[in-house]
Design a protein around this motif. Structure first.
Motif, short mmCIF file in Angstrom:
data_model
loop_
_atom_site.label_atom_id
_atom_site.label_comp_id
_atom_site.label_asym_id
_atom_site.label_seq_id
_atom_site.Cartn_x
_atom_site.Cartn_y
_atom_site.Cartn_z
N THR A 274 0.79 -1.23 0.00
CA THR A 274 0.00 0.00 0.00
C THR A 274 0.82 1.27 0.00
N ARG A 275 2.13 1.20 0.24
CA ARG A 275 2.89 2.43 0.44
C ARG A 275 2.93 3.30 -0.81
N PHE A 276 3.13 2.69 -1.99
CA PHE A 276 3.19 3.48 -3.21
C PHE A 276 1.79 3.92 -3.66
N ALA A 277 0.78 3.10 -3.39
CA ALA A 277 -0.59 3.52 -3.67
C ALA A 277 -0.96 4.72 -2.80
N LEU A 278 -0.52 4.70 -1.54
CA LEU A 278 -0.78 5.84 -0.66
C LEU A 278 -0.07 7.09 -1.16
N LEU A 279 1.15 6.94 -1.64
CA LEU A 279 1.90 8.09 -2.15
C LEU A 279 1.17 8.74 -3.33
N GLU A 280 0.68 7.92 -4.26
CA GLU A 280 -0.02 8.48 -5.42
C GLU A 280 -1.30 9.19 -5.00
N ARG A 281 -2.00 8.68 -4.02
CA ARG A 281 -3.24 9.30 -3.58
C ARG A 281 -2.98 10.56 -2.75
N LEU A 282 -1.85 10.60 -2.06
CA LEU A 282 -1.50 11.82 -1.33
C LEU A 282 -1.16 12.95 -2.31
N LYS A 283 -0.55 12.62 -3.43
CA LYS A 283 -0.21 13.64 -4.42
C LYS A 283 -1.45 14.30 -4.98
N ALA A 284 -2.59 13.59 -4.94
CA ALA A 284 -3.83 14.15 -5.47
C ALA A 284 -4.34 15.33 -4.64
N PHE A 285 -3.82 15.52 -3.42
CA PHE A 285 -4.22 16.66 -2.60
C PHE A 285 -3.62 17.96 -3.11
N GLY A 286 -2.66 17.86 -4.02
CA GLY A 286 -2.06 19.07 -4.57
C GLY A 286 -1.01 19.70 -3.69
N LEU A 287 -0.53 19.00 -2.67
CA LEU A 287 0.50 19.51 -1.76
C LEU A 287 1.82 18.79 -2.02
N PRO A 288 2.94 19.45 -1.80
CA PRO A 288 4.23 18.76 -1.96
C PRO A 288 4.37 17.63 -0.95
N VAL A 289 4.82 16.48 -1.43
CA VAL A 289 4.95 15.29 -0.59
C VAL A 289 6.42 14.94 -0.45
N GLU A 290 6.88 14.88 0.80
CA GLU A 290 8.24 14.48 1.10
C GLU A 290 8.25 13.01 1.50
N CYS A 291 9.19 12.24 0.97
CA CYS A 291 9.29 10.81 1.30
C CYS A 291 10.56 10.57 2.11
N GLY A 292 10.45 9.73 3.11
CA GLY A 292 11.60 9.39 3.94
C GLY A 292 11.67 7.89 4.14
N SER A 293 12.81 7.43 4.59
CA SER A 293 13.01 6.01 4.83
C SER A 293 12.85 5.70 6.31
#
Length: 429
Positions: A274-293
């Motif tokens: 689900t992590r990459f599916a969540l990333l794509e859906r978070l991008k739909a909010f129109g806000l910059p998304v920072e990814c960390g490990s």
């Protein structure tokens, strides 16, 4: 209590305020309570040009619990924190019960619609309902917090610690799959699968070695299903013996190890799926998304001397984490996903036969099951969540309350809340 969210009369988010300031606004009649959980007040006027400080919403997604934190990068203050407990297991169990009931009805040769196995099509990116439930919970709270606070950026923990990628950022293809990362990933997988303990004696906090269950000298392979962890004494004692011979006098240990070999890492698989599916859906909010490990999260948490909890992990996600986090006054809100009820109109007994037919309407007299209410009745003063009946007598714990004594505090929204060790179970005031 954590900071209080504030919105104006046009429902635009403003800067969160201290609980004392919110109490003062409520006392002076300049604001009203908009929502109990998370506590939000609405001003009785419009702020034309509000000066808001942008906040960052940080997420630490997990299989069972997701950490949520709101951080002000400018002054290093944590504004809000929560731990969201998912109900993926409940979704899976409910689907299995429904499938069992349907198959039992078909096997009884009663009049029932035929199974439709041949006309099912799964769209691209399909996820099981239990995983979709996790994503829906997270996205619901991201959207909700965006309505209550001036959020300008998002941070998500996306992957685990990747040492090889750090050493060589340009590594790709076969070299990435078969380089030094392969050994690190296998070892981390085995540490999680075997609980960071020796599979034979259960020793912890000792150096562990990767051991072949079926020895390679006797035809064993390097497949991940043939590996486990053992301390040096157990590994030396086993040598090239078959595991059945080595544990002949310990049948319980043998049975446990053979069962553990076949046991998948469900939690890790759920997060990976689900992590990459969540990333794509978070991008739909129109806000910059920072990814960390995960490795960066752990480094940030340990260097700041913070405990290992879901919400503290969320505050440490990403490179944007301030050097000195201010956690003063933060009490995390524990959120439990409960769902919005069932659409099942006919409940069955354990044999699959109908025993009760439910009403088609979820509401009665303006209330529905799960509403958080206060009641002042001849029996006393009560507060909690009600269970409605389709007659003027609702259930509140062990007490029956007439709707005329009830005042709704917050409508049912599919979640239960707990803060400061006190939750909204029915209480006698």
């Amino acid at each position: 209590m954590s900071n209080v969210f504030v919105i104006d009369s046009d429902y635009k988010p403003l800067n969160p305020v201290h609980p004392a300031q919110a109490r003062r606004l409520l006392t002076q009649g300049k604001a009203a309570v908009y929502r109990r959980y998370p506590f939000t007040i609405v001003l009785k006027r419009v702020i034309e040009q509000p000066e808001v400080q942008p906040l960052r919403l940080k997420l630490d997604p997990g299989s069972k619990t997701t950490g949520i934190a709101l951080v002000n990068d400018a002054n290093s203050k944590v504004i809000f924190a929560a731990e969201l407990e998912h109900r993926g297991h409940a979704v899976k169990d409910g689907l299995e019960r429904r499938r069992t009931v349907r198959r039992s009805r078909r096997n009884r040769n009663t009049r029932y619609r035929k199974p439709r196995f041949q006309n099912r099509r799964r769209k691209k990116g399909w996820l099981p309902p239990s995983l979709e439930s996790r994503l829906a919970n997270i996205l619901t709270w991201v959207a909700r917090l965006c309505r209550y606070a001036p959020i300008a950026a998002l941070s998500q923990e996306l992957v685990k610690f990747d040492m090889q990628l750090i050493e060589n950022p340009n590594i790709v293809g076969v070299e990435y799959q078969q380089g030094t990362l392969q050994g690190h990933e296998i070892r981390e997988y085995l540490l999680e699968k075997w609980g960071r303990a020796c599979a034979y004696c259960g020793a912890q906090n000792v150096p562990l070695q990767v051991e072949h269950i079926h020895p390679r000298a006797n035809g064993g392979t390097k497949r991940i299903s043939n590996l486990n962890l053992a301390c040096e004494p157990c590994n030396s004692a086993k040598g090239t013996q078959d595991i059945a011979v080595f544990l002949a006098k310990k049948p319980d240990v043998l049975k446990r190890i053979l069962a553990q070999v076949k046991k998948p890492l469900k939690d890790a698989s759920a997060v990976n799926a689900t992590r990459f599916a969540l990333l794509e859906r978070l991008k739909a909010f129109g806000l910059p998304v920072e990814c960390g490990s995960g490795g960066l999260t752990k480094y940030n948490r340990t260097t700041r001397g913070l405990a290992k909890t879901h919400w503290l992990d969320a505050t440490c996600v990403g490179k944007s984490t301030p050097a000195g986090l201010s956690l003063k006054g933060i009490v995390p809100l524990h959120i439990l996903a409960t769902g919005q009820g069932k659409r099942q109109l006919c409940t069955t007994d354990k044999y699959g036969f109908p025993k009760q037919h439910k009403e088609r309407k979820k509401k009665f007299l303006g209330y529905q099951t799960g509403d958080l209410i206060k009641a002042i009745s001849p029996k006393g003063r009560f507060e909690g969540r009600i269970a409605i009946r389709h007659r003027p007598s609702f259930r509140l714990g062990n007490v029956d309350i007439h709707p005329k004594y009830i005042r709704c505090v917050q409508r049912a929204d599919g979640y239960e809340y707990k803060q400061k060790g006190v939750h909204h179970a029915p209480t006698h005031v």
